[in-house]
Design a protein around this motif. Structure first.
Motif, PDB file in Angstrom:
ATOM      1  N   MET A 104       4.925  12.667 -17.899  1.00  0.00           N
ATOM      2  CA  MET A 104       4.023  12.350 -16.575  1.00  0.00           C
ATOM      3  C   MET A 104       5.164  11.821 -15.493  1.00  0.00           C
ATOM      4  O   MET A 104       4.998  10.437 -16.508  1.00  0.00           O
ATOM      5  CB  MET A 104       2.532  11.282 -16.817  1.00  0.00           C
ATOM      6  N   ARG A 105       5.431  12.574 -14.585  1.00  0.00           N
ATOM      7  CA  ARG A 105       5.955  11.662 -13.451  1.00  0.00           C
ATOM      8  C   ARG A 105       5.121  11.535 -12.116  1.00  0.00           C
ATOM      9  O   ARG A 105       4.774  12.098 -11.959  1.00  0.00           O
ATOM     10  CB  ARG A 105       6.841  12.553 -12.893  1.00  0.00           C
ATOM     11  N   THR A 106       5.644  10.214 -11.722  1.00  0.00           N
ATOM     12  CA  THR A 106       4.508   9.715 -10.977  1.00  0.00           C
ATOM     13  C   THR A 106       5.730   9.087  -9.674  1.00  0.00           C
ATOM     14  O   THR A 106       6.217   8.101 -10.799  1.00  0.00           O
ATOM     15  CB  THR A 106       3.897   8.402 -11.640  1.00  0.00           C
ATOM     16  N   GLU A 107       5.781   9.330  -8.910  1.00  0.00           N
ATOM     17  CA  GLU A 107       6.620   9.302  -7.447  1.00  0.00           C
ATOM     18  C   GLU A 107       5.768   8.664  -6.039  1.00  0.00           C
ATOM     19  O   GLU A 107       4.783   9.413  -6.577  1.00  0.00           O
ATOM     20  CB  GLU A 107       7.294  10.283  -6.488  1.00  0.00           C
ATOM     21  N   VAL A 108       6.626   7.279  -6.025  1.00  0.00           N
ATOM     22  CA  VAL A 108       5.125   6.294  -5.391  1.00  0.00           C
ATOM     23  C   VAL A 108       6.521   5.729  -3.891  1.00  0.00           C
ATOM     24  O   VAL A 108       7.988   6.091  -4.510  1.00  0.00           O
ATOM     25  CB  VAL A 108       4.757   5.122  -6.036  1.00  0.00           C
ATOM     26  N   ALA A 109       5.573   6.135  -2.758  1.00  0.00           N
ATOM     27  CA  ALA A 109       6.497   6.099  -1.886  1.00  0.00           C
ATOM     28  C   ALA A 109       5.560   5.272  -0.559  1.00  0.00           C
ATOM     29  O   ALA A 109       4.170   5.263  -0.658  1.00  0.00           O
ATOM     30  CB  ALA A 109       6.828   7.246  -0.999  1.00  0.00           C
ATOM     31  N   ASP A 110       5.866   3.996   0.672  1.00  0.00           N
ATOM     32  CA  ASP A 110       4.657   3.375   0.999  1.00  0.00           C
ATOM     33  C   ASP A 110       6.125   3.707   2.519  1.00  0.00           C
ATOM     34  O   ASP A 110       6.550   4.757   2.564  1.00  0.00           O
ATOM     35  CB  ASP A 110       5.135   1.812   1.447  1.00  0.00           C
ATOM     36  N   ALA A 111       5.010   3.369   3.852  1.00  0.00           N
ATOM     37  CA  ALA A 111       5.468   3.704   4.575  1.00  0.00           C
ATOM     38  C   ALA A 111       7.333   4.162   5.052  1.00  0.00           C
ATOM     39  O   ALA A 111       7.240   4.560   5.834  1.00  0.00           O
ATOM     40  CB  ALA A 111       5.129   2.860   5.953  1.00  0.00           C
ATOM     41  N   HIS A 112       7.754   2.975   4.399  1.00  0.00           N
ATOM     42  CA  HIS A 112       9.592   2.416   4.923  1.00  0.00           C
ATOM     43  C   HIS A 112       9.776   3.519   3.894  1.00  0.00           C
ATOM     44  O   HIS A 112      11.912   3.131   3.867  1.00  0.00           O
ATOM     45  CB  HIS A 112       9.775   1.078   4.256  1.00  0.00           C
ATOM     46  N   GLY A 113       9.816   4.698   2.743  1.00  0.00           N
ATOM     47  CA  GLY A 113      10.150   5.712   1.971  1.00  0.00           C
ATOM     48  C   GLY A 113       9.864   5.361   0.310  1.00  0.00           C
ATOM     49  O   GLY A 113       8.709   4.678  -0.398  1.00  0.00           O
ATOM     50  N   ARG A 128       1.505  -0.746   0.009  1.00  0.00           N
ATOM     51  CA  ARG A 128      -0.292   0.128  -0.009  1.00  0.00           C
ATOM     52  C   ARG A 128       0.947   1.160  -0.560  1.00  0.00           C
ATOM     53  O   ARG A 128       1.822   1.089   0.325  1.00  0.00           O
ATOM     54  CB  ARG A 128      -1.208   0.093   1.291  1.00  0.00           C
ATOM     55  N   ALA A 129       0.777   1.896  -1.335  1.00  0.00           N
ATOM     56  CA  ALA A 129       1.771   3.021  -0.866  1.00  0.00           C
ATOM     57  C   ALA A 129       0.637   4.338  -1.618  1.00  0.00           C
ATOM     58  O   ALA A 129      -0.125   4.612  -2.190  1.00  0.00           O
ATOM     59  CB  ALA A 129       3.338   3.364  -2.266  1.00  0.00           C
ATOM     60  N   THR A 130       1.537   5.847  -1.901  1.00  0.00           N
ATOM     61  CA  THR A 130       1.068   7.096  -1.865  1.00  0.00           C
ATOM     62  C   THR A 130       1.764   6.933  -3.178  1.00  0.00           C
ATOM     63  O   THR A 130       2.864   6.635  -3.414  1.00  0.00           O
ATOM     64  CB  THR A 130       1.576   7.518  -1.308  1.00  0.00           C
ATOM     65  N   ALA A 131       0.511   7.796  -4.441  1.00  0.00           N
ATOM     66  CA  ALA A 131       1.868   7.561  -6.150  1.00  0.00           C
ATOM     67  C   ALA A 131       1.212   9.573  -6.011  1.00  0.00           C
ATOM     68  O   ALA A 131       0.252   9.896  -5.989  1.00  0.00           O
ATOM     69  CB  ALA A 131       1.008   6.238  -6.668  1.00  0.00           C
ATOM     70  N   THR A 132       2.013   9.865  -6.319  1.00  0.00           N
ATOM     71  CA  THR A 132       2.121  11.391  -6.495  1.00  0.00           C
ATOM     72  C   THR A 132       2.529  11.683  -8.160  1.00  0.00           C
ATOM     73  O   THR A 132       3.569  11.202  -7.954  1.00  0.00           O
ATOM     74  CB  THR A 132       3.127  12.025  -5.630  1.00  0.00           C
ATOM     75  N   SER A 133       2.163  12.042  -8.614  1.00  0.00           N
ATOM     76  CA  SER A 133       2.029  12.487 -10.327  1.00  0.00           C
ATOM     77  C   SER A 133       1.741  13.698 -11.149  1.00  0.00           C
ATOM     78  O   SER A 133       1.394  14.840  -9.717  1.00  0.00           O
ATOM     79  CB  SER A 133       0.927  11.632 -11.371  1.00  0.00           C
ATOM     80  N   ARG A 134       2.626  14.431 -11.652  1.00  0.00           N
ATOM     81  CA  ARG A 134       2.747  15.705 -12.511  1.00  0.00           C
ATOM     82  C   ARG A 134       2.723  15.494 -13.505  1.00  0.00           C
ATOM     83  O   ARG A 134       3.983  14.438 -14.145  1.00  0.00           O
ATOM     84  CB  ARG A 134       3.169  16.744 -10.892  1.00  0.00           C
ATOM     85  N   ILE A 135       2.130  16.652 -15.002  1.00  0.00           N
ATOM     86  CA  ILE A 135       3.106  16.248 -15.799  1.00  0.00           C
ATOM     87  C   ILE A 135       4.762  17.315 -15.405  1.00  0.00           C
ATOM     88  O   ILE A 135       4.723  18.519 -15.092  1.00  0.00           O
ATOM     89  CB  ILE A 135       2.977  17.807 -16.356  1.00  0.00           C
ATOM     90  N   ALA A 136       5.699  17.108 -16.006  1.00  0.00           N
ATOM     91  CA  ALA A 136       6.916  17.066 -15.730  1.00  0.00           C
ATOM     92  C   ALA A 136       7.565  18.105 -16.550  1.00  0.00           C
ATOM     93  O   ALA A 136       8.581  18.772 -16.341  1.00  0.00           O
ATOM     94  CB  ALA A 136       7.975  16.026 -15.537  1.00  0.00           C
ATOM     95  N   ALA A 137       6.824  17.666 -18.041  1.00  0.00           N
ATOM     96  CA  ALA A 137       7.334  18.537 -18.936  1.00  0.00           C
ATOM     97  C   ALA A 137       6.764  18.401 -20.057  1.00  0.00           C
ATOM     98  O   ALA A 137       5.689  17.716 -20.163  1.00  0.00           O
ATOM     99  CB  ALA A 137       9.052  18.104 -19.490  1.00  0.00           C
ATOM    100  N   VAL A 138       6.496  19.347 -20.962  1.00  0.00           N
ATOM    101  CA  VAL A 138       5.541  19.387 -21.856  1.00  0.00           C
ATOM    102  C   VAL A 138       5.946  20.052 -23.091  1.00  0.00           C
ATOM    103  O   VAL A 138       7.176  21.099 -23.469  1.00  0.00           O
ATOM    104  CB  VAL A 138       4.651  20.417 -21.868  1.00  0.00           C
ATOM    105  N   TYR A 139       6.435  19.005 -24.030  1.00  0.00           N
ATOM    106  CA  TYR A 139       7.129  19.925 -25.506  1.00  0.00           C
ATOM    107  C   TYR A 139       6.306  19.875 -26.784  1.00  0.00           C
ATOM    108  O   TYR A 139       5.571  19.313 -26.997  1.00  0.00           O
ATOM    109  CB  TYR A 139       8.777  18.649 -25.974  1.00  0.00           C
ATOM    110  N   ASP A 140       6.786  20.860 -28.093  1.00  0.00           N
ATOM    111  CA  ASP A 140       6.122  21.600 -29.057  1.00  0.00           C
ATOM    112  C   ASP A 140       6.902  21.223 -29.666  1.00  0.00           C
ATOM    113  O   ASP A 140       8.419  21.162 -29.974  1.00  0.00           O
ATOM    114  CB  ASP A 140       5.914  22.282 -28.646  1.00  0.00           C
ATOM    115  N   LYS A 141       6.458  19.806 -30.588  1.00  0.00           N
ATOM    116  CA  LYS A 141       7.184  19.207 -31.981  1.00  0.00           C
ATOM    117  C   LYS A 141       6.649  19.257 -33.150  1.00  0.00           C
ATOM    118  O   LYS A 141       6.746  18.745 -33.984  1.00  0.00           O
ATOM    119  CB  LYS A 141       7.025  16.860 -31.609  1.00  0.00           C
TER     120      LYS A 141
END
Length: 303
Positions: free
Chosen positions: A130-139, A109-122
């Motif tokens: 889309m960056r997602t960082e996941v951590a549980d009670a131990h880090g 069981r963990a917490t997932a924190t997500s955000r748009i880390a970059a937007v590029y115009d091609k």
């Protein structure tokens, strides 16, 4: 404008709780072909495969992180972030990178924190990271970057970003990810894809109709439903772990790829591997289409 880069980058991160258990892990492993040994004479109860399918021996392939929580933030969730409003039929998964901070537990069981880390115009397309960082009670457990390619949404004069699709925060010890690999591969393996592989894999949480609905696939420009890029991603990592890392999933430290082409269920993947100091370079192609590239710029970092 469907994509407001400034608004997307300024948006507050989204956090949510995710959980998974042994059944989720087993389903994911089956979805990437575990127990479907390409050697017809080897049974599904081969001890090497039971590590992926039997709860009493279960270990977790690190690419499970891309589906943990059955809807862990990724491509589709990235399209609902502030500043992003696009047609799903125009969306392709451009690439994926994964950093493993600790071995993944069979249940968690963990917490997932997500955000748009970059937007590029091609120009003719936009790329969202889309960056997602996941951590549980131990880090911290893992960090996931999904590169989302949106056709027809560029041209607003924004940052073009890297010359190729943004690849990964990983850095190759042998050079930049786009450098070709010299010499003969250390190993080559082939992995057949079942006709129903996409239907099985999507049960782990990726419900994009592109992988199941023939009519939707045609609207998106494909002759028929295609395999999930992350399914190919998982199949490839399993092949690397099983052949060059002694079956030890805990040795994987990072894994990044660029999705260079599609795979259709029923095809065969040819997976070429080159050993380098602390990493394995990989190239994947579709055998039946004259080795058409499927995964490129692929690196597995390991201990």
């Amino acid at each position: 404008m469907p994509i407001d880069a400034a608004k997307a980058l300024a948006a507050e991160p989204r956090s949510g709780e995710i959980a998974w258990n042994a059944k989720d892990v087993q389903l994911y492993h089956l979805g990437i072909g575990a127990a479907a040994n390409p050697d017809k004479h080897s049974p599904a109860t081969d001890p090497d495969e039971l590590r992926y399918t039997l709860e009493s021996r279960l270990h977790v392939l690190p690419s499970f992180a891309t589906v943990a929580g059955a809807g862990s933030p990724g491509v589709i969730s990235g399209l609902s972030m502030p500043g992003v409003e696009v047609d799903l039929a125009r969306v392709l998964h451009g690439g994926q990178s994964l950093e493993i901070h600790r071995p993944l537990p069979v249940e968690g069981r963990a917490t997932a924190t997500s955000r748009i880390a970059a937007v590029y115009d091609k120009g003719k397309a936009a790329v969202l990271v889309m960056r997602t960082e996941v951590a549980d009670a131990h880090g911290p457990l893992w960090t996931n970057d999904a590169q989302i390619f949106v056709r027809g949404e560029g041209g607003w004069g924004g940052d073009r970003g890297p010359s190729a699709l943004p690849h990964s925060r990983l850095r190759s010890s042998g050079g930049t990810p786009t450098e070709p690999v010299d010499g003969e591969p250390d190993r080559i393996v082939e992995r057949p894809i079942r006709e129903d592989q996409a239907l099985l894999y999507r049960l782990s949480g990726d419900w994009n109709p592109l992988h199941a609905d023939p009519e939707f696939a045609k609207v998106a420009g494909f002759e028929r439903p295609i395999l999930h890029g992350l399914c190919t991603y998982g199949i490839t990592l399993k092949a690397v772990v099983d052949t060059l890392l002694g079956g030890d999933v805990t040795r994987v430290r990072g894994y990044a790829t660029r999705f260079a082409g599609v795979v259709y269920p029923g095809e065969t993947l040819r997976i070429r591997m080159w050993r380098r100091d602390g990493e394995i370079r990989v190239a994947v192609s579709a055998v039946e289409r004259d080795d058409a590239p499927v995964l490129a710029d692929t690196i597995v970092q390991h201990s």
